[in-house]
Structure formats: C-alpha cells, structure tokens
Design a protein around this motif. Structure first.
Motif, PDB file in Angstrom:
ATOM      1  N   ALA A  84     -35.909  93.188 -44.702  1.00 21.09           N
ATOM      2  CA  ALA A  84     -37.245  93.749 -44.468  1.00 21.09           C
ATOM      3  C   ALA A  84     -38.353  92.738 -44.730  1.00 21.09           C
ATOM      4  O   ALA A  84     -39.509  92.969 -44.426  1.00 21.09           O
ATOM      5  CB  ALA A  84     -37.459  94.982 -45.335  1.00 21.09           C
ATOM      6  N   PRO A 108     -32.544  96.655 -38.663  1.00 19.43           N
ATOM      7  CA  PRO A 108     -32.131  97.764 -39.523  1.00 19.43           C
ATOM      8  C   PRO A 108     -31.209  98.761 -38.823  1.00 19.43           C
ATOM      9  O   PRO A 108     -30.994  98.681 -37.621  1.00 19.43           O
ATOM     10  CB  PRO A 108     -33.456  98.442 -39.853  1.00 19.43           C
ATOM     11  CG  PRO A 108     -34.311  98.189 -38.654  1.00 19.43           C
ATOM     12  CD  PRO A 108     -33.905  96.828 -38.157  1.00 19.43           C
ATOM     13  N   PHE A 158     -32.504  98.596 -44.274  1.00 19.83           N
ATOM     14  CA  PHE A 158     -33.060  97.361 -43.696  1.00 19.83           C
ATOM     15  C   PHE A 158     -32.887  96.246 -44.729  1.00 19.83           C
ATOM     16  O   PHE A 158     -33.650  96.150 -45.690  1.00 19.83           O
ATOM     17  CB  PHE A 158     -34.538  97.594 -43.364  1.00 19.83           C
ATOM     18  CG  PHE A 158     -35.148  96.531 -42.474  1.00 19.83           C
ATOM     19  CD1 PHE A 158     -34.432  95.451 -41.990  1.00 19.83           C
ATOM     20  CD2 PHE A 158     -36.490  96.625 -42.116  1.00 19.83           C
ATOM     21  CE1 PHE A 158     -35.011  94.495 -41.169  1.00 19.83           C
ATOM     22  CE2 PHE A 158     -37.088  95.677 -41.293  1.00 19.83           C
ATOM     23  CZ  PHE A 158     -36.341  94.614 -40.825  1.00 19.83           C
ATOM     24  N   SER A 187     -30.721  99.503 -34.586  1.00 20.59           N
ATOM     25  CA  SER A 187     -32.028  99.166 -34.030  1.00 20.59           C
ATOM     26  C   SER A 187     -31.926  97.872 -33.252  1.00 20.59           C
ATOM     27  O   SER A 187     -30.925  97.169 -33.297  1.00 20.59           O
ATOM     28  CB  SER A 187     -33.013  98.998 -35.171  1.00 20.59           C
ATOM     29  OG  SER A 187     -34.196  98.413 -34.720  1.00 20.59           O
ATOM     30  N   ALA A 188     -32.985  97.597 -32.509  1.00 17.65           N
ATOM     31  CA  ALA A 188     -33.194  96.250 -31.979  1.00 17.65           C
ATOM     32  C   ALA A 188     -32.972  95.324 -33.146  1.00 17.65           C
ATOM     33  O   ALA A 188     -33.614  95.468 -34.180  1.00 17.65           O
ATOM     34  CB  ALA A 188     -34.644  96.124 -31.529  1.00 17.65           C
ATOM     35  N   SER A 189     -32.039  94.389 -33.050  1.00 19.30           N
ATOM     36  CA  SER A 189     -31.747  93.625 -34.249  1.00 19.30           C
ATOM     37  C   SER A 189     -32.738  92.508 -34.436  1.00 19.30           C
ATOM     38  O   SER A 189     -33.198  91.883 -33.505  1.00 19.30           O
ATOM     39  CB  SER A 189     -30.338  93.070 -34.187  1.00 19.30           C
ATOM     40  OG  SER A 189     -30.223  92.210 -33.104  1.00 19.30           O
ATOM     41  N   LYS A 190     -33.060  92.310 -35.680  1.00 19.54           N
ATOM     42  CA  LYS A 190     -33.831  91.151 -36.081  1.00 19.54           C
ATOM     43  C   LYS A 190     -32.850  89.993 -36.107  1.00 19.54           C
ATOM     44  O   LYS A 190     -31.733  90.125 -36.625  1.00 19.54           O
ATOM     45  CB  LYS A 190     -34.370  91.423 -37.485  1.00 19.54           C
ATOM     46  CG  LYS A 190     -35.236  90.320 -38.014  1.00 19.54           C
ATOM     47  CD  LYS A 190     -35.793  90.713 -39.363  1.00 19.54           C
ATOM     48  CE  LYS A 190     -36.469  89.504 -39.989  1.00 19.54           C
ATOM     49  NZ  LYS A 190     -36.948  89.803 -41.335  1.00 19.54           N
ATOM     50  N   ALA A 191     -33.225  88.882 -35.550  1.00 19.69           N
ATOM     51  CA  ALA A 191     -32.309  87.743 -35.500  1.00 19.69           C
ATOM     52  C   ALA A 191     -31.995  87.284 -36.916  1.00 19.69           C
ATOM     53  O   ALA A 191     -32.883  86.889 -37.648  1.00 19.69           O
ATOM     54  CB  ALA A 191     -32.939  86.608 -34.700  1.00 19.69           C
TER      55      ALA A 191
END
Lengths: 331, 331, 331, 331
Positions: B228, B207, B225, B196-200
C-alpha cells in the motif's frame, strides 16, 4: 536480577503503582507496601503479591528487602520520606509535588547533591506519555523551527467538593508547568492568573486562565478547568516558526449513532495516562539498573513548586507576578 | 511466583516476544531461547537476561526451567512443537498460524482434547488490541443493535519481494478471518476473492478484495494490500442496525506544516499492535496462574486455516467457494 | 443577460432547484414552474418570484419566456419531457435517472445526436461536490499513481416505508455508478449484489453490498443502506498505487459533552449536497452562456441505467451479472 | 425585482464581491464599479457584466442605476463613502473596518441615526460562516450552559513584507473582536497584548497573544500569527459549563501518502470564507428586499475599532488596557 520495590502510601496512586509494577513492568517486583491504615496496606500488598506490609513508611524504607522506593504517601510527608531514602542510600521515585514548599524542595536538592549521585526522580509522568514524547521529538528534529507560543488546556470531568483554586494550581497545573519547561527547554519568568466567571461549584472558582511568560519571550496560555463536566481532556499545541504540533486526540473507536459520530473521553487521568505511568516505571527501573537516568529530577520538582507559588500569588493579587530565577540551582 | 517462559525461534517475532516479556510484563521471566542459529539464540537470551539458550526447540521444551512455551519458530515447525508441549504438559502460546494445514490443526485439537484441559493459545493478538476490544464491547452492549455488514482493510507499506498472493491470505488475511469471527460471533460460510489490477511488484498481484459471507447473511469485505506504500494501516467498520463502530485512527500528534495537517502511520505492525502483543502476553501469563483463559484457542487456529484455504481456492478459480463447516469441532 | 429558466415538477427536488435558482445563482432567473397540482406550482412560482405557472409540463417547455428547462417531474415522465425540450431546441437539465429504461435512454441519445449539439445534462450533481471534485483532482494529478480499488458507502437515515430494494439501486446506487465511472474514467463490466441480514423494515431488505468490476480489473465495493438510522453519510475511498484519497468528513463544529466529542450528520442529502446542487446549476447556466459544457450527459444517464439493471438482475439471481458494453454509444 | 448594486474599489475584495454577485447570488445584479485606476474598474465591470464603470466612487454612489452600494475602496475612504451613501439614501455594505478612527465611526453612527433606519452593514462576514453560525446556535440552545472562557487563533500563511503589528490588530484581529462579541453577547472591558519571540520577518514582530476580558469575567485568548507559514487556519473553541464547542476542521479530502494522512489548508481567507462572503451578500440583499436585517451594524464597526485601539495601546505599553464602554452608543 529482579529489583525489590517498596511503596509508601496505599491510596489511589500507591495502589495504581503497585498494580502496574506487578503486571506491566519487568525487572522489578513489589516487595512491601506501607500505610498507616494497616488493612489498606495489607490489601494492596496481597493483591500484588508483595510479601510484606508496614504501617510506618520509614520502616518500609529501612526494610532490607526494599532496594528502591516509590513515595505515594500524602504531599506533606514527601520531604521527610525522600530524605529517609537518601539516608538509606535507596533511589526514590516521588509522586508530585516533590514537596509543597520551596524551602523543603531546596533542602532535598542539597541532600541529594551530598550523596554525589542522582537519587531522586519526581513523578511528572507526562514526560513519558507517547504523545508528549512525540511532540518533543518533532520539536527536536528542527523541522518546525523555533517554538514561539504554546497553548495548553487541562480539564477534569469533576473536582471533588473540597477542591480549591489553590489545588487547581498546586496539584493540577504543576503538570503543565513541568511539561512546558521540558518541551521548550526554557524557564518561566512571569505568570498571570485570570479567574473566569465561575461555574457554581462550592468554593472552587473555575476555570482559571494562566499566562506563563517563558525565557526568549515565548508566551504559554494554560486553561485549568477542574469541572469541565464532559470528561478528562488534556490539550497542548506548540506553535513554531514553520508550523505547529498538537497532541493527538486518541480514542480507540469512532461510534456513529443518533445523528452523531463520536469518540469517547476517559473519565479521569488513569485512562489518559496509563501508558505514561507504565513507561515511567519501566524507565525508572531500567535506569536504576545502570542505564541512563531520565525523567524529572529534584530540581524540576523545585521549579514546579516555585512557579506554582507565583501563580498562587497572582491569583490572589490579580497582577502579573515574576518568578524568581532558580539561580545557582538551575542547570 | 515468577513463571519460567521459553521461546522457540529467535527471529523477528521471537525477539519481540522476548523483549516484551523481559521489560513489559510481570509475573513471568524469560528463562530460555532456542534457535538453530546458536549465535542468534544466544544474543536474544543475553539481551533479555534469559539464563539459557538451545539450538533445538524440543530440548527447550523439555528444559525443566521452562514452565510454559511461546512457539515463534517457522510455520512448518508449529505442529510438532505444539505437540511436544502437550506431551510435556506445558501450556503453549503458538504464533499464527497454528499450523499451515487443516489436517495438522485437527490433530492438535484432538491432542489437546486428550489432555482434558486447555493448553493451546494461538497468537491472534488483535483480540487484545484496545481498539478491537472497544469495538467488541460496543457491539456486546447492544446499543447499536445486530451487526449487518462489515468493512475491513489490511494494508502494509511494502511486502518483501518474495511475498506471494498466497502469503497475503495465509499470513496476513488470517488476522481478519479470526478477528471478524470473534467480533461477530459468527462463522464464515463462503468466500470470494477478486484480484485487482495489479501494482507492478514482482510476482505479487496486489491488492485482493475478499468477500466473506458469514452466517445469518452478514457480508464482510476485506481489502488485503501488501504494497500500500503509504504505511501500515488496519481498518475495520462494523455496520449495525442503529449505527456503526469503526476503529479509531490513533496517532500521537497532529503536525501542521507546508499546507497540510498530518498524522503519521507506523511503518509496520509492531508500531500498530505493540499494545496488543503486550496485553496478549500479560493475559496469557495471568491465565496460566489460574485466572480465566482468554485469547484464541486451537479451534480458532483450525478455522482460520480452513477459511484461508477456501480463499486460496477462490483466488485460483475466480469463483465463490463454500467453507466446510467446522462440524463436530465447532463449539 | 439573465436566462429564463422553467422547472417541470414542483415536488421536493423541483422546489429545491427553484429556491437555489432564485437566491444562490447569478445569470439566470426562474420564469415558470409546472405541476399537475396547480396550487403547488403556483406556490413554488410565487415563493421564488417566477412570473408564471403551468399545470402541463409540455406547455411550460413551449412557453416562449422559458429558454432552458429543468426536468424535476416524476421519473416516468423524463423521456417525454426531455424529448419535448429537444424538439423545442431548449437545453435541459434532467434530474436522474435520465429515464427508467435503457430503451428510452437510447432514444434520447439518438434524438440529441440529431440536434448536432449537446442539449441534455443529467443531474448527477456529485460531480460538482467540492469533495468529489478534490478527489478527482488528486487522482488526475498523478501523485497517487493508478487507481486499483475503491470503497463506497451510501447511507440514508431512513427510507420511506414504500422503499424497495429495487429503488435502493435505481434511485440511490445510481449516484455511485455515475461518480465511480467519472472518477476512475473506466466502465463497469460486471456486478454482484449481496443481500445482507435484513434489518426489519417492511419489505425493504437492507443493506445491500454491491461489487462492481470495472475495466482494467479495478473492483469497487458499494454499501447501500437506506435505513442506516444514524444519519445521512456518503463515503468513498480510492485506493491507488502510492496512497489513498478519501472524502473528508465535513462538519461545521465539534461538540464535547457528556463524555464524548461529536460531529453531527445531516439528516438527508440536502444538508450534504447543497453545494453540489448550487454549483451544478451555476455550471449548467454558465455553460449555456457559451462556456464549456460540463456535467453528466445523456450517455452517462444511459450507462447508469444499464448498470442499475444488471445490479437488479444480480439481486434477483444471486449471481454475478455482466454488463453489456455501451457499444457504439460509448465515447 | 433585481436590485442594482455598485461597488467602490476594484482591488482584491472589490473584484471578489463583484464575482460573487454576478455568479452566486440571486435577486441583485452588479451595475457599476468604480476605481481611480480606470482600466481596473473597467475590467472588473466587464468580467462581471456590469454596464458602467466610474473613476470616482462618489459618482458611482450618485449613479441612478445604483440602488445599493458595497464599499471596498481603501480604509481611509470608508467614512466619506458611507456618508455619501447615507446622503443618497442608499443602503451600504462597508468592508471592515467601518473606519480607522473611533471619531469617524461615531460620526457615521450619528448620521445613520438621523436617517431613522438601518442603512449601514459592516462586512464582518464571519457571522455568516456556517461553522461560526453553528457554534452560535449551539450556544443559544443552552445545552452547554453559560460560556466561561474562549480560545481563538488567527493564522495567515504569510503577511506581505510591509505588514506591521498594528495591522495585525487593526486588519486581522478585528474579525475576532467582532465574532467574539457576537458569539458571547458580551462586551470587552480590557485587553492585554503579549508579544512573542518574534519570527524574523522584516519589522513585523509576530505572533501576538491577546487576552481580552469580557463582561461577566469571561477571558478570551487570541493568537494572531500573520506568518504562520503552514497555511490559513482560523480556530475557535468556546468553553462552557457543560462542555465545549469548537470550529470544525473542514477539508474536502483526506490523502494518505508517504507515511502520512493529511488534510490541506487553504492558502488564504478566500478558500476558508467563500461561503461566508456569499451568504453575507445573499442575506444583505435579502434584507434590503424587506426581510429582517442581519449582520454587523455601524455600532459593531465602532466597537471593533475601539477594542483595536486599546489593543494597540497595550502593545505599545506592555500593560493591561481598559476599554472605554461604548456608553450611550451601546445597545
């Protein structure tokens, strides 16, 4: 290291405690079981690897291998059994009620006081239920402010045919009486019982709506419905100044089928309170090993019986009945 | 009567198993704990009334007081420890993964086969979780028909900074790999990983969406994830011909406050799966006493590692990866 | 003050719109209904107090009493009907799909652009559903951070026997295609369709698992299950950096009976989306009166058809299919 | 075709009815608004496209363009306004209470009887709420057996500073009085009011616990809490012989964030009962057009006031108060 436990009574509750002790609790082992029905005592002992069985509860209490006792014999035997434990210097976990009469309860409190230490725990296991415990913790945190009102419902799928309105109060509602006192930290001052349109079921007129009035003017309504038909369901919501906290509706799964999404109710209290029974035993055994004692004591057993008797008077009179203060007995 | 258990590793999981064993399980007692960090080994032993501690896991396995072993030492030690248990003729409950490589897992399966009996259980505790077990029972009952599709989500509140996408699969998603196989009774034939678009969050791209293709054309989507944020949340819904069954959303209470009605998530897996760990230990110990063995075996550990490696290949290649059939190893 | 509305098509959707217009919406009145089946046109007109009926949709569009048109005639008539509305200078709300082919959709966009103003709304009513709207508002508030992943399920109780997998996508999944774009504010770049083990039901192989890949690397899984048996159930959960937001599970009541607590599903989309249809009509009519236009436009109709065609290619090829960028058409 | 409606009173409820009428209801149009505050009357009229405004409610009632009247002026004006409507031969929907005194209500019933037809509807809109309506339908279906007991709670986020316990009953609890009678099909015979430990809030002692005793011995407990703080929350559970039915907990979304899964409460009754108000208006207008009249009538308004006065007596006396039978007035 492993404490020897004896159980008087090999009926439903005795057998349940025996099984929990044998498989789900550490630090103790079942050593003896008693029941006038020897076959039953023997079977429960063997199934749970206890070495001995007795036909006489008093013999079990005196058995040197027994270091602590669970009293699960019939209600009318409780007072005598608990007294024998006190004499033998053995801690006792007594199934509710502590005793059916206020006078017997008072005698037990005095007998325990003479021992100079806490010896008696009453099996009000709801205090150990994770959901009630979380409710207690939320209230104690103060985030919801003071409690102002409480709603309870106690529903069984089906009562046995011989069940009477008296038993609805003395055997069922006593759980609410104890847990409400414990949650609110307040005593009951009056009770009114309203009978409902009865559901046809032998002599049991059911449901009953009880209104308890607690100290500080906190009303508590309690529905007792022993023939609720749909399942075993225990409900409680505490209404406070800033919000409310309610028992969750635990269910392992949601099933969607035939137009509905459903969660299932347990058939009886064992499905709902198995954690509470396990944690109660674990805490009691841990407490015997020197840790702080928790759980309901003899005084709590006495007060529950006191409220039950006032509720029974109200059921008979149709009027509001005051509850005698526990007086010098009260903490 | 009371079985002597040793635990290798006194880290988070080792200490947890020790405490569970000491307080919540009957029929066994903790007799020894090992850890290269002697202070830690000693502390966990003492806190749970085990008589001995070792700094060497192999010494613990050979300790005559130890009749069965829980392997909770680091992943790379699993294969050697389990092998030592087999040589010593002692049943072993090995934390997941059985071993990090397919080759090691295969060796263990063969070594176990040479003993002529089942000796290895892998700690895929979700099979003992009451909610997954109820889902399994509903599926087995047949009332929903055949399974057609499944949705899973595995969410942690926060992964440690060093956590990598590889660990998301090899340490986290393996639980889904095992429980999906167990529920459906089907093997995985291919897997596709979508990032996915990564969370920094450091190097962890998170995730990940995994699509498993099971035998009979049953697709399973799995969200992993590790950051989360809101809490630890495990979800699963099985879509069948006549309806669906979904894990319930257990929470002890509902709290109403400041415009909302809320239930709380546990912070991590211990709050969610404490029952599963307890019941897993209880079933393992019961099984050692002669009752039927349940729980994941060595072959299940091997297959979980096999799927994890295919998923890791897909994460690297961006393409659908087939999963080698377990072949002659498969039941 | 009261706007005259005509409806082409007196089938299920046409009759529904007519009834909603007559009883649940202010500021407009139904003046004419058309259907090749004159009896049907007449009946819907009369039941909803419309003065006229036509057997020809084009005649209705030219009827001077008709100031705005709802196109609810069969899909293959949409393009010609909408074009006639543009020529007549009458705003049109066209049931989805805008048109079954990409080429027709493109023609309509160009024809609308030549009018110099917005004339076409496409009936993607979910944008007006209170639950989707609340999800949109939560996302826009920013409290959950950026969206990272999305899960959707679209379940019908039972598809008609003639329903094909193609229709599952072109008639059902298009709702998800539109609402996902609207919620995320992102375009789809690729789609993969996985067929499941089929439930026996004529030629319809069902369910289908679609994986959409949106811009910025946001994956969306969509289950389309036209024979879900248990009821009509629409699900969506948006997974964001700080938390998730999920469509609620509305049900007027909880019923406890026979061991279960249940809530009921509607039988079809009308029970689930009646508010959305009502609010869509109300907003469309309000917008015609000069207020800001909302709702899906011609470009949204075009893009939904574009994604549907890629999904159909994937269903045939079994492979991931890229979605042509809407290019100069895209906002 | 389109019925001309006038509204007396341009306060919160009047403005709400005007907006609902203008945008969400078909078959009628707002033609006039009255309010002693001319600016307010004018503003509500203009915002909702009504042609005229009046400063005198009686002038509005006599306005020839007005064919039916909604009375939303202050409570003490209700009786005179409704009487004027009857004299003018115009049907009237009167906001609750029908009138603050029993004597006025009785006069209105008699005046209506003299007209020989049903002219008065009282705005007990809960009868049109989809959740209460579903509860009514479930009870009527007979699948749960006879009703035995009922629990209700009526919680407002915050009462204005001037709110009194009297208003909690006469303005708030009357909704429960009406809906309980309507659901059960039974009259109330007695009521007891218990005041709770009051939350500090000016002179309002709050919450109040009311116990209604209905015919056939069906008890109903009603919590009225005007300062519940957390939001607007209306609860009801009907306990029957075979099961229970409870109002659902509608919320458009579930949001997971910061350790919790939450659903939001509306801030006040408009968020909760907007459907009920809309459906009430729609049904009233439909009924005027000749269809069967539904909704609460003058007698229902009278009985609600009767119960409210008994509850107020109990609040003052602390005792159980009997409720005079509606006598010859009762259906």
């Amino acid at each position: 290291m492993s404490l020897g436990i004896g159980i008087t009574g090999a009926g439903v509750m005795g057998a349940d405690h025996a099984r929990t002790l044998a498989t789900q609790v550490g630090g103790a082992k079942l050593v003896a079981v008693s029941d006038p029905d020897e076959a039953r005592a023997c079977e429960v002992a063997r199934a749970n690897e206890a070495r001995r069985h007795h036909t006489d509860g008093f013999a079990l209490i005196e058995d040197p291998a027994v270091e602590a006792v669970i009293v699960a014999s019939p209600d009318h035997t409780h007072a005598a059994m608990v007294l024998a434990c006190l004499r033998a210097g053995k801690p006792v976990l007594c199934e509710k009620p502590l005793a059916p009469t206020v006078a017997e309860c008072r005698d037990l409190i005095e007998a325990e006081q003479r021992t100079g230490r806490r010896m008696i725990q009453v099996g009000f296991m709801r205090r150990f239920d994770p959901a009630y415990a979380a409710m207690h913790a939320t209230l104690s945190s103060g985030r919801l402010g003071r409690p102002l009102l409480m709603h309870c419902a106690h529903r069984n799928a089906a009562a046995p045919g011989f069940f009477t309105p008296e038993m609805s109060i003395a055997n069922a509602a006593v759980h609410e009486f104890d847990v409400v006192r414990w949650l609110l930290g307040l005593e009951a001052v009056a009770v009114t019982a309203l009978r409902s349109a009865s559901k046809a079921n032998g002599t049991l007129r059911d449901p009953i709506l009880l209104v308890l009035e607690m100290q500080n003017g906190v009303p508590v309504d309690i529905e007792i419905f022993m023939n609720a038909a749909y399942g075993y369901d225990i409900r409680a919501e505490l209404v406070c100044e800033n919000g409310t906290v309610e028992l969750g509706r635990p269910a392992p799964n949601l099933v969607r089928n035939e137009g509905e999404e459903a969660r299932t109710f347990p058939g009886d209290w064992r499905g709902r309170f198995s954690d509470a029974y396990r944690l109660q035993l674990q805490a009691w055994i841990g407490g015997l090993g020197g840790k702080t004692q928790s759980g309901a004591g003899a005084l709590d057993g006495y007060v529950a019986t006191l409220i039950a008797q006032a509720a029974l008077r109200s059921l008979a009179s149709g009027a509001r009945e005051e509850i005698a203060p526990a007086g010098s007995l009260t903490r």
